[in-house]
Design a protein around this motif. Sequence first.
Motif, PDB file in Angstrom:
ATOM      1  N   VAL A 265       0.809  -1.210   0.000  1.00  0.00           N
ATOM      2  CA  VAL A 265       0.000   0.000   0.000  1.00  0.00           C
ATOM      3  C   VAL A 265       0.844   1.263   0.000  1.00  0.00           C
ATOM      4  O   VAL A 265       0.308   2.371  -0.090  1.00  0.00           O
ATOM      5  N   GLU A 266       2.173   1.118   0.081  1.00  0.00           N
ATOM      6  CA  GLU A 266       3.033   2.291  -0.090  1.00  0.00           C
ATOM      7  C   GLU A 266       3.022   2.782  -1.534  1.00  0.00           C
ATOM      8  O   GLU A 266       3.448   3.904  -1.824  1.00  0.00           O
ATOM      9  N   ASN A 267       2.553   1.932  -2.443  1.00  0.00           N
ATOM     10  CA  ASN A 267       2.331   2.311  -3.842  1.00  0.00           C
ATOM     11  C   ASN A 267       0.977   3.006  -3.915  1.00  0.00           C
ATOM     12  O   ASN A 267      -0.052   2.410  -3.599  1.00  0.00           O
ATOM     13  N   ARG A 268       0.960   4.270  -4.328  1.00  0.00           N
ATOM     14  CA  ARG A 268      -0.290   5.038  -4.256  1.00  0.00           C
ATOM     15  C   ARG A 268      -1.410   4.403  -5.077  1.00  0.00           C
ATOM     16  O   ARG A 268      -2.578   4.431  -4.684  1.00  0.00           O
ATOM     17  N   ALA A 269      -1.068   3.799  -6.201  1.00  0.00           N
ATOM     18  CA  ALA A 269      -2.093   3.151  -7.012  1.00  0.00           C
ATOM     19  C   ALA A 269      -2.711   1.967  -6.271  1.00  0.00           C
ATOM     20  O   ALA A 269      -3.920   1.722  -6.357  1.00  0.00           O
ATOM     21  N   VAL A 270      -1.884   1.244  -5.521  1.00  0.00           N
ATOM     22  CA  VAL A 270      -2.392   0.112  -4.740  1.00  0.00           C
ATOM     23  C   VAL A 270      -3.249   0.630  -3.588  1.00  0.00           C
ATOM     24  O   VAL A 270      -4.323   0.080  -3.294  1.00  0.00           O
ATOM     25  N   PHE A 271      -2.802   1.675  -2.941  1.00  0.00           N
ATOM     26  CA  PHE A 271      -3.603   2.292  -1.874  1.00  0.00           C
ATOM     27  C   PHE A 271      -4.973   2.686  -2.412  1.00  0.00           C
ATOM     28  O   PHE A 271      -6.010   2.372  -1.807  1.00  0.00           O
ATOM     29  N   ASP A 272      -4.988   3.371  -3.533  1.00  0.00           N
ATOM     30  CA  ASP A 272      -6.256   3.836  -4.095  1.00  0.00           C
ATOM     31  C   ASP A 272      -7.173   2.667  -4.431  1.00  0.00           C
ATOM     32  O   ASP A 272      -8.386   2.705  -4.147  1.00  0.00           O
ATOM     33  N   ALA A 273      -6.610   1.624  -5.027  1.00  0.00           N
ATOM     34  CA  ALA A 273      -7.427   0.480  -5.432  1.00  0.00           C
ATOM     35  C   ALA A 273      -7.982  -0.281  -4.234  1.00  0.00           C
ATOM     36  O   ALA A 273      -9.123  -0.755  -4.263  1.00  0.00           O
ATOM     37  N   THR A 274      -7.179  -0.400  -3.194  1.00  0.00           N
ATOM     38  CA  THR A 274      -7.598  -1.200  -2.042  1.00  0.00           C
ATOM     39  C   THR A 274      -8.418  -0.415  -1.020  1.00  0.00           C
ATOM     40  O   THR A 274      -8.955  -1.013  -0.083  1.00  0.00           O
ATOM     41  N   HIS A 275      -8.520   0.890  -1.205  1.00  0.00           N
ATOM     42  CA  HIS A 275      -9.286   1.704  -0.256  1.00  0.00           C
ATOM     43  C   HIS A 275     -10.493   2.392  -0.883  1.00  0.00           C
ATOM     44  O   HIS A 275     -11.214   3.119  -0.190  1.00  0.00           O
ATOM     45  N   ALA A 276     -10.733   2.155  -2.156  1.00  0.00           N
ATOM     46  CA  ALA A 276     -11.831   2.838  -2.838  1.00  0.00           C
ATOM     47  C   ALA A 276     -13.174   2.527  -2.195  1.00  0.00           C
ATOM     48  O   ALA A 276     -14.007   3.425  -1.985  1.00  0.00           O
ATOM     49  N   GLU A 277     -13.405   1.255  -1.879  1.00  0.00           N
ATOM     50  CA  GLU A 277     -14.701   0.882  -1.300  1.00  0.00           C
ATOM     51  C   GLU A 277     -14.859   1.463   0.102  1.00  0.00           C
ATOM     52  O   GLU A 277     -15.921   2.006   0.444  1.00  0.00           O
ATOM     53  N   LEU A 278     -13.830   1.355   0.917  1.00  0.00           N
ATOM     54  CA  LEU A 278     -13.884   1.959   2.248  1.00  0.00           C
ATOM     55  C   LEU A 278     -14.190   3.446   2.157  1.00  0.00           C
ATOM     56  O   LEU A 278     -15.055   3.963   2.888  1.00  0.00           O
ATOM     57  N   LEU A 279     -13.506   4.147   1.270  1.00  0.00           N
ATOM     58  CA  LEU A 279     -13.696   5.587   1.171  1.00  0.00           C
ATOM     59  C   LEU A 279     -15.061   5.935   0.582  1.00  0.00           C
ATOM     60  O   LEU A 279     -15.596   7.012   0.857  1.00  0.00           O
ATOM     61  N   ARG A 280     -15.626   5.012  -0.184  1.00  0.00           N
ATOM     62  CA  ARG A 280     -17.012   5.217  -0.630  1.00  0.00           C
ATOM     63  C   ARG A 280     -17.953   5.168   0.562  1.00  0.00           C
ATOM     64  O   ARG A 280     -18.883   5.980   0.668  1.00  0.00           O
ATOM     65  N   TRP A 281     -17.708   4.226   1.468  1.00  0.00           N
ATOM     66  CA  TRP A 281     -18.526   4.175   2.681  1.00  0.00           C
ATOM     67  C   TRP A 281     -18.402   5.478   3.464  1.00  0.00           C
ATOM     68  O   TRP A 281     -19.391   6.007   3.963  1.00  0.00           O
ATOM     69  N   VAL A 282     -17.178   5.982   3.560  1.00  0.00           N
ATOM     70  CA  VAL A 282     -16.944   7.226   4.298  1.00  0.00           C
ATOM     71  C   VAL A 282     -17.694   8.371   3.646  1.00  0.00           C
ATOM     72  O   VAL A 282     -18.386   9.157   4.313  1.00  0.00           O
ATOM     73  N   SER A 283     -17.577   8.489   2.316  1.00  0.00           N
ATOM     74  CA  SER A 283     -18.172   9.624   1.600  1.00  0.00           C
ATOM     75  C   SER A 283     -19.693   9.590   1.607  1.00  0.00           C
ATOM     76  O   SER A 283     -20.337  10.630   1.501  1.00  0.00           O
ATOM     77  N   THR A 284     -20.276   8.394   1.741  1.00  0.00           N
ATOM     78  CA  THR A 284     -21.737   8.283   1.746  1.00  0.00           C
ATOM     79  C   THR A 284     -22.307   8.247   3.161  1.00  0.00           C
ATOM     80  O   THR A 284     -23.488   7.969   3.356  1.00  0.00           O
ATOM     81  N   GLY A 285     -21.464   8.523   4.150  1.00  0.00           N
ATOM     82  CA  GLY A 285     -21.951   8.605   5.522  1.00  0.00           C
ATOM     83  C   GLY A 285     -22.114   7.271   6.205  1.00  0.00           C
ATOM     84  O   GLY A 285     -22.821   7.173   7.220  1.00  0.00           O
ATOM     85  N   GLY A 286     -21.440   6.234   5.719  1.00  0.00           N
ATOM     86  CA  GLY A 286     -21.590   4.917   6.319  1.00  0.00           C
ATOM     87  C   GLY A 286     -20.515   4.549   7.310  1.00  0.00           C
ATOM     88  O   GLY A 286     -20.582   3.480   7.924  1.00  0.00           O
ATOM     89  N   VAL A 287     -19.537   5.415   7.496  1.00  0.00           N
ATOM     90  CA  VAL A 287     -18.434   5.135   8.424  1.00  0.00           C
ATOM     91  C   VAL A 287     -18.043   6.422   9.139  1.00  0.00           C
ATOM     92  O   VAL A 287     -17.875   7.469   8.508  1.00  0.00           O
ATOM     93  N   ASP A 288     -17.899   6.324  10.458  1.00  0.00           N
ATOM     94  CA  ASP A 288     -17.452   7.466  11.263  1.00  0.00           C
ATOM     95  C   ASP A 288     -16.050   7.270  11.831  1.00  0.00           C
ATOM     96  O   ASP A 288     -15.358   8.239  12.134  1.00  0.00           O
ATOM     97  N   GLY A 289     -15.668   6.003  11.993  1.00  0.00           N
ATOM     98  CA  GLY A 289     -14.364   5.705  12.570  1.00  0.00           C
ATOM     99  C   GLY A 289     -13.711   4.537  11.868  1.00  0.00           C
ATOM    100  O   GLY A 289     -14.382   3.643  11.351  1.00  0.00           O
TER     101      GLY A 289
END
Length: 780
Positions: free
Chosen positions: A209-233
């Motif tokens: 995940v130190e590779n930014r492209a890998v970070f982006d690919a592996t965190h896209a779903e999590l960050l979608r949850w964050v952006s849609t109000g599904g995650v606070d922590g």
Amino acid sequence: MAVPTSTYRLQIRQQFPLSAAAEVADYLKTLGADAVYLSPILQATSGSDHGYDLTSHDRVDPERGGEQGRLDVVAKARELGLEVVVDIVPNHMGVADAAQNKAWWELLRLGSEGEHAAWFDVDWKAGGGRIKLPVLGDDFTDDQLTLEDGELRYFEHRFPIAPGTAPGGATPAEVHGRQHYELVSYRRADAEQNYRRFFAVTDLAGIRVENRAVFDATHAELLRWVSTGGVDGIRIDHPDGLANPAEYLEWLAAAAPDSWITVEKITEPGELLPEQWPVAGTTGYDALAEVNSLLYDPADEATASSRYRSLTGDDRDWGSHVAQGKRLVATTILHAELLRIGRAVRAAAPDLADGDELVVAALTELAVAFPVYRSYQPVGNEQLRAAVQLATSRKPELAGTFDALLPLLAGGDREVTVRFEQATGAIMAKGVEDTAYYRYNRAIGLNEVGGDPGSFGSTVAEFHAAQEQRQRLLPESMTTLSTHDTKRSEDVRARVAVLPELGERWYAAAEQLMQRCPLPDQSFGYLLWQTFVGAGWIEPERMHAYAEKAMREASAGTGWRDSDADFEAAVHAVVDRAYVDKEIYNLLDDLMAEVTPHGWSNSLSQKLVQLTMPGIPDVYQGTELFDYSLVDPDNRRPVDFDLRRQLLSELDSRPAHSVNSGRSSTPGLQLEMIGKAKLWLTACVLRLRRLHPDRFSSYTPLTAAGEAAEHVVAFDRGGAITVATRLPVGLQRAGGWHDTAVTLPNGRYRDDLTGHEYSGTVEVAVLLADYPVALLALSD
């Protein structure tokens, strides 16, 4: 930032899917919890019981409820005003079944030229351009390989075939020889593994995940949850495995700026989180250690050490066990990691190439000597230098090699530096948590993640100092007493903490048990009898399962890879005797009965302290009642939420003071077996924190005066006062509280547990007449 006032951890499994989590959310709200805290929910290896072996980052695990289940949890949480915290796994992926992990499958199929080659941390040169997969058994022959449905197979294992490598008429062995991977004996993993793993688990492959492209690919779903109000922590699993934890956390914090972020970071005594990390704090093992130490009297250490040596014949101190455990794993299951660092050293400093064996030997000694899990150069450079100093004292003949390596390890070569940092964390975890913790058994309650078995308890003053620092530096860090990774539950620890207080009563009983049921390893026998007293008469199959895991982790008389049937049979026979031999059973049963009331007192005291100390308290599923669980998977057993819901409803429908059946001058004697008092205490604290968070915004120690002052720990959080009992056996032997009193800050206070009101100077015997604890809230 949305910081909850408390969290409640749920283990999401096939047997307890997200739909079940949604169904218990109303109970969590009634209990007083402020956030639903979910174990990993992304897709994991089919049948996984924990979810840390995830196989895909872009979907919720269908076996755990899928996306609809996640949405149901979020919807229910929002309806109830609860926050949602999720546990994520950035360091590794599950590869036990290659076919379930698309990224890994493509890596095996296409090799270093494939699009997923950047995902995984593979040393292609070391494998001759191939990934070594340690899956073959001792009796392997080529005819055990087969070609089926366009795949190469070895029993239940399935592997892809690279394009154009399986011409007609080719044998399975010939096809295997043309792949980007090589199937090798599982025994070769120790020295030849050429992909980074989670510790020594070959089924968990490290990702980059130190590779930014890998970070982006592996965190896209999590960050979608964050952006849609599904995650606070967000709880970050094992940050020490990452190449650059600070950079990773900076990326995550920037992508989720309003999220409460905590890291599963184990700190050693005196070690602080790097202040550059943009996180609220840790997941609470440091707090656990601080609370746990209160249950032990430093004055008992000399006797505990002396009797341990005489009972077991083990005269090694904790430091010796640490060094031996770390050296064991560094030269066996994690040796491949050090060999890889050695290759990196050769590339960075060719002048050291002639001394490859010396380099690896020096790296091994430095890893063994490293005082913490890892450094984060340049942060932690003093720890590296301390390791060099200690290693040099142990191996002076390697002094020159240590000196030559120091500049590289201190940041002179990034690959050498990073890989050494990753290796020291793994060696510490496996050598200490999973080896030394099962070998050094002076007082097993201290052998806990984040703890220091080499110390023996703390004073109240030391506890206060730690909390004042916590309030100043990490007021939003998580606190905990039990997790899915603790070696034993909080209530087992509460009971075993009583044993040193019992003194010769315990040591004499242990001596009888060990003489009547001798084992080849007497130290392990001492661990076993402490475990019996701590866990009580749990189901025999659970104790057998624990004993098997514990003795294999210890790697003294047996082990995971090459078990010793005779040694293990002897241990299991002793476990059976405890349940069926009347003399042994009665000896244990009498001891358990004596420990029980004091264990209850410890359980309530540590629970109140943990829930009210600086930080954000977490309640691990089910531990609002007395819970006598052992190491995983025992601590992931189903929780009876219907019972807890019913009991809480009963408690809410009657006067608080009637939870106990009377007032007693001896703490703990009136507590109920089911743990209703603990449930009531948990609810009272969580509700108060949620209703009046401002009353938990500071920390002021309160000092008791009188004959039993050392048995009181008390502090004011800014309108919420904790008063708790410590060392209950000593208190009972001294005849109770006598004239001991606590002076409260100005104002009138109501004990939320009993409804009684107090002000001014209050005798502790009055204050703690119903319970060994009091939760005093400033009256409005």
